[in-house]
Design an enzyme around this catalytic site. Sequence first.
Site, PDB file in Angstrom:
ATOM      1  N   SER A  62       0.810  -1.219   0.000  1.00  0.00           N
ATOM      2  CA  SER A  62       0.000   0.000   0.000  1.00  0.00           C
ATOM      3  C   SER A  62       0.839   1.262   0.000  1.00  0.00           C
ATOM      4  O   SER A  62       0.414   2.295  -0.539  1.00  0.00           O
ATOM      5  CB  SER A  62      -0.934   0.005   1.218  1.00  0.00           C
ATOM      6  OG  SER A  62      -0.194  -0.146   2.416  1.00  0.00           O
ATOM      7  N   ASP A 224      -6.243   7.132   8.913  1.00  0.00           N
ATOM      8  CA  ASP A 224      -6.137   5.863   9.638  1.00  0.00           C
ATOM      9  C   ASP A 224      -4.951   5.824  10.613  1.00  0.00           C
ATOM     10  O   ASP A 224      -4.760   4.845  11.319  1.00  0.00           O
ATOM     11  CB  ASP A 224      -6.055   4.681   8.663  1.00  0.00           C
ATOM     12  CG  ASP A 224      -4.812   4.709   7.780  1.00  0.00           C
ATOM     13  OD1 ASP A 224      -3.962   5.608   7.967  1.00  0.00           O
ATOM     14  OD2 ASP A 224      -4.697   3.844   6.902  1.00  0.00           O
ATOM     15  N   HIS A 227      -1.131   4.909   7.400  1.00  0.00           N
ATOM     16  CA  HIS A 227      -0.557   5.241   6.090  1.00  0.00           C
ATOM     17  C   HIS A 227      -0.217   6.730   6.017  1.00  0.00           C
ATOM     18  O   HIS A 227      -0.873   7.542   6.670  1.00  0.00           O
ATOM     19  CB  HIS A 227      -1.541   4.880   4.972  1.00  0.00           C
ATOM     20  CG  HIS A 227      -1.768   3.410   4.840  1.00  0.00           C
ATOM     21  ND1 HIS A 227      -2.784   2.755   5.501  1.00  0.00           N
ATOM     22  CD2 HIS A 227      -1.103   2.462   4.128  1.00  0.00           C
ATOM     23  CE1 HIS A 227      -2.736   1.461   5.201  1.00  0.00           C
ATOM     24  NE2 HIS A 227      -1.722   1.258   4.378  1.00  0.00           N
TER      25      HIS A 227
END
Length: 350
Positions: A62, A224, A227
């Site tokens: 990611s 979040d 990230h």
Amino acid sequence: MVGAVTGAAAGLTVLSAGVLLRQAAGVRRIIPMAEAPPPRGDGIYGPKFPGRPLSMVILGDSSAAGYGVHRPRETPGALLATGVSRRLRRPVRLHRLAVVGSMSSGLPYQVDAALEYAPEVAVILVGGNDVTHFSANTTAVRHLSDTVRRLRAVGCKVVVGTCPDIGAIQPIKPPLRWLARRWSRQLAAAQTVAVVEAGGRTVSIGDLLGPAFAADPVRMFGSDRFHPSVEGYARAAAVMMPTLMAALGEDDRVSGVGPDGVRSLPEAAHEAARAAGTEVSPVEVDGLERGPAGRWAQLRRHPWFGEPRLRFGHRAARPEPEKGRVESASGRSAAGAVGWTPEDHQAAVD
């Protein structure tokens, strides 16, 4: 007596494991699962420049895909492709093969797809999910090494951003944080050794975002708290950009060869794992690739956004350059050649 001590130690081990498992479960609840894939960012960057587009691929997890941003130009691949295009003054064709949630075991499938595009340069960011999923280091490193070797076999230059320091993520609390930091550094060091042996270069990500997160978590990390934000991805791209340009043969930096910058590869790997933003690349000493302790490696740490150039262990003696610019050995500015300038950053986040 010995049996009692052994039993007590076993009990503490089971208790510790239980605490860690409960913490890991709590972190997974705090950090939400990906609800939608990030924008791809595939396409040609710098179409106004003449010449054949440079084929560039980005692989990994990611952090490589750019999870958390909303516009294609904010993704790591787009940031790097834009920087390369501007410095080479040629178009860059980007293909993002990175997958949100991928571990190193997913790299073989990504490189299968990447090879269809005849890549000339590849950027890989991977390792965080291997730590959070307790994947064996040997397995993770083997998949990364095989990926680098396959890319190098077709003449593709490879730059790897090693495992970030998962212990720097705020939702992870002690004692899991302490173990996560140790595991992250161990994996990053092992990745560095494997990548350089396979013919690539590495840049340590480490706790690059950790101090900035503590100072300004809203700006540097996404919602979040795991990230990076747009600013966070721009910072990571800034650190990787000089190494990416060096891999492409556009290296206008002061040479780091000498007692300050050369180590055996294992020593360099462990030192880089402790210092975010450090590049490790192969180097020859007296015409030899290897010494008594194995392959020789060169360490470099690059200034960005006006950060003064550092040699290992002390500051350089010359005056600091103008903010946002780095002086080359010839005395001229090298920021536009290999660095990530404030103008690049502003264009990325506007």
